[in-house]
Design a protein around this motif. Structure first.
Motif, PDB file in Angstrom:
ATOM      1  N   ASN A 153       1.115  -1.178   0.253  1.00  0.00           N
ATOM      2  CA  ASN A 153      -0.021  -0.221   0.141  1.00  0.00           C
ATOM      3  C   ASN A 153       0.749   1.094   0.018  1.00  0.00           C
ATOM      4  N   GLY A 154       1.958   1.192   0.085  1.00  0.00           N
ATOM      5  CA  GLY A 154       2.730   2.457  -0.339  1.00  0.00           C
ATOM      6  C   GLY A 154       3.112   2.764   0.869  1.00  0.00           C
ATOM      7  N   GLU A 155       3.087   2.392   2.170  1.00  0.00           N
ATOM      8  CA  GLU A 155       2.872   3.280   3.251  1.00  0.00           C
ATOM      9  C   GLU A 155       4.246   3.642   4.009  1.00  0.00           C
ATOM     10  N   ASN A 156       5.709   2.863   3.013  1.00  0.00           N
ATOM     11  CA  ASN A 156       6.874   3.757   3.623  1.00  0.00           C
ATOM     12  C   ASN A 156       6.879   4.944   2.731  1.00  0.00           C
ATOM     13  N   TRP A 157       5.583   5.202   2.112  1.00  0.00           N
ATOM     14  CA  TRP A 157       6.295   6.556   1.808  1.00  0.00           C
ATOM     15  C   TRP A 157       4.778   7.643   2.406  1.00  0.00           C
ATOM     16  N   SER A 158       5.322   8.936   2.371  1.00  0.00           N
ATOM     17  CA  SER A 158       4.383   9.683   3.404  1.00  0.00           C
ATOM     18  C   SER A 158       2.762  10.279   1.943  1.00  0.00           C
ATOM     19  N   VAL A 159       1.860  10.632   2.351  1.00  0.00           N
ATOM     20  CA  VAL A 159      -0.046  10.695   1.376  1.00  0.00           C
ATOM     21  C   VAL A 159       1.236  11.691   0.305  1.00  0.00           C
ATOM     22  N   GLY A 160       1.784  12.580   1.245  1.00  0.00           N
ATOM     23  CA  GLY A 160       1.811  13.837   0.116  1.00  0.00           C
ATOM     24  C   GLY A 160       3.142  13.296  -1.181  1.00  0.00           C
ATOM     25  N   GLN A 161       3.176  12.435  -0.736  1.00  0.00           N
ATOM     26  CA  GLN A 161       4.364  11.821  -1.404  1.00  0.00           C
ATOM     27  C   GLN A 161       3.672  10.462  -2.224  1.00  0.00           C
ATOM     28  N   ARG A 162       2.620  10.186  -2.548  1.00  0.00           N
ATOM     29  CA  ARG A 162       2.100   8.412  -3.075  1.00  0.00           C
ATOM     30  C   ARG A 162       1.317   9.896  -4.183  1.00  0.00           C
ATOM     31  N   GLN A 163       1.232  11.234  -3.663  1.00  0.00           N
ATOM     32  CA  GLN A 163       0.013  11.732  -4.295  1.00  0.00           C
ATOM     33  C   GLN A 163       1.462  12.100  -4.849  1.00  0.00           C
ATOM     34  N   LEU A 164       2.268  12.764  -4.704  1.00  0.00           N
ATOM     35  CA  LEU A 164       3.477  12.841  -6.002  1.00  0.00           C
ATOM     36  C   LEU A 164       3.382  11.743  -7.824  1.00  0.00           C
TER      37      LEU A 164
END
Length: 1456
Positions: free
Chosen positions: A1340-1351
């Motif tokens: 779930n990409g949980e080692n990246w911040s929500v903002g970075q996932r948005q990027l």
């Protein structure tokens, strides 16, 4: 004439018909040639009334003893349970329930009382006046008095029991009383028969004693009929039928605990399992519902078992430490006591099973004429056979039930412990175990561990069975028995390499299954984005590839199992061949008796030998599963000393951090947070702001104790409530989500609802706050989900509140109301730390922290420091300035007029707010015609079939592979195996001489050769059968899996919205595992058991026709050598066939469940070949919408109503509206996630409803509201179809501000997530504010911040470069500075494209060419921003004013 003589001089005085009847029956025939008389004359006691008097007295004594033991057992049990409060409450409730019920005494009950009293009085008179029975001289006086005394005692007990029925309101006669009445009926018949015989033989007349016996027979006949019926004649009248239909206690009645009959069962009920009769009776009348099934016993409840296991494992851990061996020891201690009892039953059952084979030789000798002890030796042998079988049957059923019960207890304890372990895992431990793996632990692995409990008893049964077998063989074959033992041990030794191979294969299978389940979980969770991006078929191929790997390991495993089955099915023939061959070579004589006894022993050995491969396979699987579970239970947990709890009376600070150093990686030179100094006084409002990845969320994790602490101290005073950045919603209704287990307080609840701006939303739902929330909150907008979880935290009434940017998901007006009424209102006296990207909420804070606390202070203090805070403020000021300029350019009223207009508008806001709240995605709203209890339900109850498994399910399964052509071949192979096996035994029984002195019929060479040939034929047949079953089972399983997977992947989103993910995962995990490894074998065993029992009955019918006619195991009557050999296994075969049929019926439910998900209606075709758009479509991106109406289901109201508009090509269009006004539904209709009910949508004159879904979705681009990433590589997340070059991917990463981060990893784009460690619980935690860079992507990409996932999502659309781009709250989770960079990138890269932007931040759409305003599912405004702003009453103008007003205080502060 002597007493007991058979000569009947008075025969002439009998009427002709009676005489003929007795003569025909052989009872009065004085001919010495009568076969019956020949046997009876050798046992003259059978004619003596005294013999039967003593026999009946002993049986009466057994009944009296049994009921006294049962009474004492219940008394002891009641005494023990008396100390338990729960039991007392249950008993009290049960007593009150019975007390409130009325009873009706029927005539049959009254008659039974009279009968018992009359019989009791008669026996009392007989005991007091023995001379009432004229023929007492035939018996000695003591036996008669003893018999009558016991009769008096027994009928006193029976009379008391009948009267007790009325007191206990028993509607059914207990089993022991029914058996007792039946016995008394048989005793009365015997008395009358002897009276009649005496009258006829001695020329006597009917006297008083005979009349008494006849009356007693009539009374006992009535009681016999009553016992056969099983009902006492007492009827319970439920007084509740006179109560009102609408009772206020209806809900409470539904929650009443149903007492467990097992916990209250007596000894006889436990032995016979008659405590299940009420459930069977109910199930026979109607399909069982949940309320029909009683609760489990207190000792079997999950709560009790979980607590017990936790105490044991804590004690073992305290003494030995937490290691693999200590967890195994804890499991052993948990099951030890019950396991020892089961072991006793198992050993007794094994010993009793060998009584029959050991007596066969004696039986053959008896039948051959050796009757030195007379005919009574035959009866003794028959009783021995029967008694051994009774003991074997009872003990076998007890240990089997006990093993299942023990497995259930261990299963409940382990599942509970795994769940509890998951709640306290450390961040690094969570990263190692995905949700799919944990589901496998609790479903597949725990099931295999509990299967081991079932097979454990065979560990000590096996040596006992072998020892007894050698003993029996040694009695008959002498030294030849040791050859048989050697052959048996040799076969068992073959299991060592086979078991090792099976264990390795099981490890590979579980790893492959974990990988598949991990990917399946990820796909199901991200199904919406997969469909939006047209990646669903690509991920389908990925799942199929993972399944193929699993299939390869499964195929190796089932082939090995088939080989093992062949070896052990052929082992009895192999052992017998070796044994008989050795006896021939050693000159040991083989007689019919010794051969039949040996064959019976070999047949008894079949059970342990056949069980051995299963035993080893199950233990191999169980060991692998247990190691996996143990490894999980050993994972590192959160350090509870990371945060020091301080009493609130000892400090004025709620949060204190001194010299804090924190890191997600324990072994690192670059901690995530360093030198953290923070003191938060009670009641302070602390704002945390900063750029994307600057450390905001991790600071909250430090306070929660989620982040490992390297140094320093963290002190917290009071309880905490946490609101994560990504909304977490519990499956259930809205009220349950808010209360979260707390008591409902109406006044407090309504205040919380008001403060969290949920009042208007609840009014719009069909069932208010009882509206059910769909899977993952799918029927709620992002803002509604955030407000629900904020309300949950507020209702908790904690001391400290930690908000991780929950305001980003709501519009400007709702955000302002939340901040005012919640943070600064209902929580005004609480300590609140809130992360925010919205600068307008900063001035109200008592303390502001910037990123990794590079700055802290009040708003004006941070502005004066001029270190970095002004960059965030400056970006917001520029955004605000753009809004002000747009508003000013539209109309420039005087300052006073502007102020007056503003105040006037906001004064009337409450009046018009009802119209502006909009309509939500109300999948939960039913039509008014629906039952009110179903209102608000989106997730429907799981489909459940009633009755037995239909023939169609079996037929579908059997016909799945090659049209079922291989099934008859398999049955034929098993039939020939049975024929060869029976023929070989027949041959040995016929060819061997009856005694050693008899001349053999055939030579020893021919005898042995034929036997070997027949045995080899049976072995080859079983090999063919084993391979065919394995092949058919796995091919069928694979076909079912692919059908289900394709149907799920092609299902519309409405299916995933209304179906919990757990239901799908259960089918893909547990049910699929049953099809892979169990169904084929169990279904085969059903057929094979029938063939086997037919063979047994065929053999027995040759000498015992009642078996063939009645089909019951009448082994006592089948006194013939080979028939008895087979009869000894008949009860096991009957039990086996019953067990296999029931077990297969249960397992076939898995087939039925997979078939249900293979019939899911599919969404529209992916490609319509005759109507494909041009390759360059869409070229201009012009969108034309006419009379669009959208609803989520036919029974639900329309969400979009009569929407019509035309969007010119290559224009920037902003879509605004209140939370839940229909904006996201509009986007879903554009991508056909929801099909339009009416109207059309055309893009460049192409009707999107007439083309394929992939042609549509593959040509459009979207950045969704909830950013989604997949486990794997960076490149795989940007370009899963591998369509672009590395150079192009690097360009996109640079444009998204991610290039420098990814370059720091040596593997660059191909870095994977296998060795990454992070925090999968707190969404934006691993990298936010960290010097450690996450190059991989974990679940779930949980080692990246929500903002970075948005990027990353921005990078996908930049890479795809479509002419139509949709932004659905694409920048909600980033700061204003990053937002400005993203907006500039989009303007640059998509300057000549059509861009639809949904945003709550007004400044992101203020420079759009056109604005669409949604309200209540309709477009209420559509024009350029300047024209909309010219009308001060327009909704867009109101939104601008709200945004300006919210930011006014900040702006004035910033300017000053």
């Amino acid at each position: 004439m002597e007493r007991g003589s058979l000569h009947l001089p008075g025969l002439a005085r009998i009427p002709n018909r009676v005489r003929e009847m007795f003569l025909h029956g052989g009872f009065l025939d004085d001919s010495s040639g009568s076969a019956v008389l020949q046997y009876l004359q050798e046992w003259p006691e059978l004619y003596s009334p005294c013999f039967w008097t003593v026999a009946f007295a002993l049986i009466q004594l057994i009944f009296i003893t049994s009921i006294l033991v049962q009474f004492l057992y219940k008394k002891i049990r009641w005494r023990r349970q008396r100390l338990k409060t729960e039991t007392l409450e249950n008993n009290k409730h049960q007593y009150q329930e019975q007390k409130s019920a009325d009873i009706k005494l029927g005539i049959s009950y009254q008659t039974s009382k009279v009968c018992c009293l009359i019989i009791l009085a008669t026996h009392v008179l007989r005991a007091l006046f023995p001379r009432l029975h004229e023929r007492i001289s035939y018996c000695k006086y003591p036996p008669f008095v003893l018999s009558e005394g016991l009769q008096v005692l027994s009928w006193i007990i029976l009379s008391l029991a009948v009267f007790w029925f009325q007191k206990t309101k028993s509607a059914k006669v207990p089993l022991i009383i029914r058996a007792w009445w039946i016995f008394n009926f048989l005793q009365s018949i015997t008395r009358v028969v002897f009276d009649l015989r005496t009258i006829l033989s001695d020329h006597q007349y009917v006297g008083l004693g005979e009349w008494i016996d006849l009356c007693m027979l009539a009374l006992c006949t009535y009681l016999f009929a009553l016992s056969a019926r099983g009902k006492t004649g007492i009827t319970l009248t439920d007084s509740s039928i006179t109560e009102p239909l609408l009772s206020s206690s209806v809900g409470q009645q539904a929650e009443v605990k149903r007492p467990c009959p097992y916990g209250r069962a007596g000894l006889l009920e436990l032995v016979t399992f008659s405590w299940m009769n009420p459930v069977f009776a109910t199930g026979y009348k109607k399909p069982l519902e949940k309320n029909d099934v009683p609760d489990v016993d207190g000792k079997d409840s999950a709560e009790f078992l979980s607590d017990s296991f936790k105490k044991i494992i804590d004690d073992v851990e305290h003494r030995r430490g937490l290691s693999t061996s200590s967890i195994y020891i804890a499991m052993f201690l948990f099951i030890k006591q019950k396991a020892m009892i089961n072991a006793g039953f198992a050993v007794l059952s094994a010993c009793a099973s060998y009584v029959g084979p050991s007596l066969i030789n004696d039986l053959v000798k008896f039948l051959g004429g050796e009757r030195q002890y007379g005919v009574r030796r035959g009866y003794i042998l028959a009783v021995a056979f029967l008694s051994a079988k009774v003991v074997e049957t009872i003990t076998q059923r007890q240990w089997i039930f006990g093993a299942r019960q023990l497995g259930m207890r261990l299963r409940a304890a382990l599942i509970s412990h795994i769940y509890q372990k998951g709640l306290c895992l450390s961040c690094s431990s969570r990263q190692k175990h995905t949700s799919g793996e944990i589901i496998n632990y609790m479903s597949v692995d725990i099931q295999r561990i509990t299967d081991c409990i079932w097979y454990t008893n065979y560990i000590w049964m096996l040596p006992i069975q072998l020892s007894l077998a050698v003993y029996v063989l040694h009695q008959n074959l002498g030294v030849g028995a040791w050859v048989g033992l050697a052959a048996t041990l040799a076969i068992m030794a073959c299991n060592i390499p086979l078991t090792r191979m099976q264990k390795r294969l099981q490890s590979k299978i579980m790893v492959a299954k974990d990988n598949r389940m991990k990917a399946t979980t990820e796909v199901l969770r991200s199904m919406k984005i997969l469909k939006l991006q047209a990646w669903d078929m690509q991920y389908l191929q990925k799942l199929e590839a993972l399944r193929k790997e699993e299939y390869n390991w499964l195929w190796r495993s089932v082939r090995l199992t088939a080989l093992t089955t062949f070896i052990f099915w052929g082992s009895p023939a192999f052992i017998s061949s070796i044994t008989f061959g050795s006896c021939i070579l050693m000159g040991i004589p083989l007689t019919a008796g010794t051969v039949l006894s040996a064959l019976a022993t070999f047949r008894m050995l079949q059970d342990p030998i056949f069980t051995l491969p299963d035993l080893l396979s199950v233990f191999a699987q169980g060991k692998v599963s247990a190691d996996r579970v143990v490894k999980y239970l050993q994972e590192e947990e959160l350090k509870y000393d990371a945060v020091t709890e301080v009493p609130r009376d000892n400090t004025d600070y709620d949060v204190e951090i001194d010299h804090g150093i924190f890191s997600w990686e324990l072994e690192t030179t670059s901690p995530t947070l360093t030198d953290v100094e923070l003191k938060v006084k009670r009641g302070m409002k602390v704002a945390i702001c900063g750029m994307v990845g600057s450390g905001k969320s991790s600071l909250l994790s430090c306070i929660l104790g989620e982040m490992p602490k390297l140094d320093g101290t963290v002190r917290v005073s009071g309880t905490k409530a946490y609101v994560p950045q990504t909304a977490w919603i519990l499956s259930g209704n809205i009220r349950d989500n808010i209360l979260f287990g707390n008591t409902y307080d109406k006044e407090k609840y309504e205040k919380v609802i008001q403060a969290c701006a949920l009042t208007k939303d609840l009014e719009l739902f069909a069932n208010g706050d009882l509206t059910e929330i769909g899977e993952r909150g799918i029927n709620m907008s992002g803002g509604q989900k955030q407000r629900i979880q904020i309300a949950r935290s507020v209702y908790e009434d904690a001391d400290i509140y930690l908000f991780d940017d929950p305001f980003s998901a709501v519009d400007a007006h709702t955000g302002s109301q939340l901040f005012k009424d919640c943070v600064m209102g209902i929580l005004k006296d609480k300590t609140v730390l809130y992360v925010t990207h919205q600068v307008e909420f900063l001035p109200a804070a008592d303390l502001i922290l910037d990123g990794k606390i590079v700055q802290k202070g009040k708003f004006d203090e941070l502005l004066q420091q001029n270190i970095g805070f002004e960059a965030i403020v400056g970006a917001h000021s520029q955004a605000l300035e753009s809004v002000v300029n747009a508003e000013s350019s539209s109309r420039i009223p005087s300052d006073n007029q502007k102020s007056a207009d503003s105040e006037d508008d906001f004064d009337t806001e409450n009046e018009t707010n009802d119209q502006l709240q909009g309509i939500t995605k109300q999948e939960s709203a039913h039509d008014v015609s629906e039952d009110i209890s179903q209102k608000g339900r989106l997730t429907q109850d799981e489909e459940r079939e009633k009755g037995g498994i239909g023939k169609k399910v079996y037929w579908t399964y059997l016909m799945a592979v090659h049209g079922g052509a291989l099934v008859p071949v398999t049955i034929a192979a098993q039939s020939f195996f049975q024929i060869f096996q029976v023929a070989s035994n027949y041959w040995m029984a016929w060819a061997c001489p009856p005694t050693s002195a008899t001349t053999p019929t055939v030579g020893l060479g021919l005898l042995f050769s034929v036997y070997i040939a027949l045995s080899m034929g049976s072995a080859l047949c079983v090999l063919a059968r084993s391979m065919l079953v394995s092949l058919i089972g796995l091919l069928t399983s694979e076909k079912f899996f692919k059908n289900m997977l394709h149907c799920i992947m092609r299902a519309p989103m409405s299916f995933f919205d209304s179906t919990p993910t757990g239901r799908i995962l259960n089918r893909a995990s547990n049910d699929q595992s049953v099809l892979d490894l169990e169904i084929a074998n169990k279904l085969g065993w059903c057929v094979f058991s029938v063939i086997q029992i037919m063979g047994t009955i065929g053999v027995m019918s040759q000498v015992a026709w009642p078996v063939f006619a009645i089909f019951i195991p009448v082994t006592v009557l089948c006194i013939a050598g080979l028939a008895v050999t087979y009869a000894l296994n008949l009860n096991n075969q009957l039990a086996s066939i019953t067990w296999n049929i029931c077990n297969t019926e249960n397992k076939m439910i898995s087939v039925e469940r997979l078939m249900q998900y293979s019939r899911i209606p599919s969404e529209a075709p992916l490609v319509v070949e005759h109507n494909r758009p041009p390759n360059n479509w869409p070229e201009d991106g012009a969108i034309s919408i006419r009379s669009l109406e959208v609803r989520y289901a036919e029974h639900l109201p329309s969400v979009l109503r009569n929407v019509s508009c035309t969007i010119p090509g290559r224009k920037k269009v902003g879509v605004v509206g209140r939370t839940g006004s229909g904006k996201s539904t509009f986007i879903q209709a554009l991508f056909r996630i929801v099909e339009p009910r009416e109207g059309t949508i055309e893009i460049d004159s192409v009707d999107i409803c007439k083309i394929g879904l992939h042609d549509l979705r593959g040509r459009l681009s979207i950045i969704p509201q909830d950013p989604t990433m997949f486990e794997g590589t960076v490149r795989g997340n940007l370009d899963p179809l591998n369509e672009y070059s590395d150079q192009r991917v690097w360009e996109i990463l640079d444009k998204c501000q991610l290039g420098d981060i990814v370059r720091q990893n040596p593997k660059k784009l191909d870095s994977t997530g296998k060795n990454s460690r992070g925090n999968p619980y707190c969404t934006a935690i691993f990298v936010e504010m960290s010097n450690e860079i996450p190059f991989a992507v974990v679940e779930n990409g949980e080692n990246w911040s929500v903002g970075q996932r948005q990027l990353f999502c921005l990078g996908r659309v930049l890479l795809k470069r479509s002419n139509v781009l949709v932004l659905d709250e694409a920048t909600a989770s980033v700061d204003s500075s990053t937002d400005a960079i993203i907006q500039e990138t989009i303007r640059k890269e998509f300057g000549d494209c059509t861009v639809l932007t949904i945003a709550h931040r007004i400044h992101t759409v203020i420079d759009s060419d056109l604005i669409i305003v949604f309200s209540e599912g309709k477009i209420i405004e559509y024009d350029t921003p300047s024209k909309l702003l010219q009308n001060k009453k327009s909704e867009f103008s109101r939104l601008i004013k709200e945004y300006s007003k919210r930011s006014h205080g900040f702006n004035s502060t910033a300017i000053n």
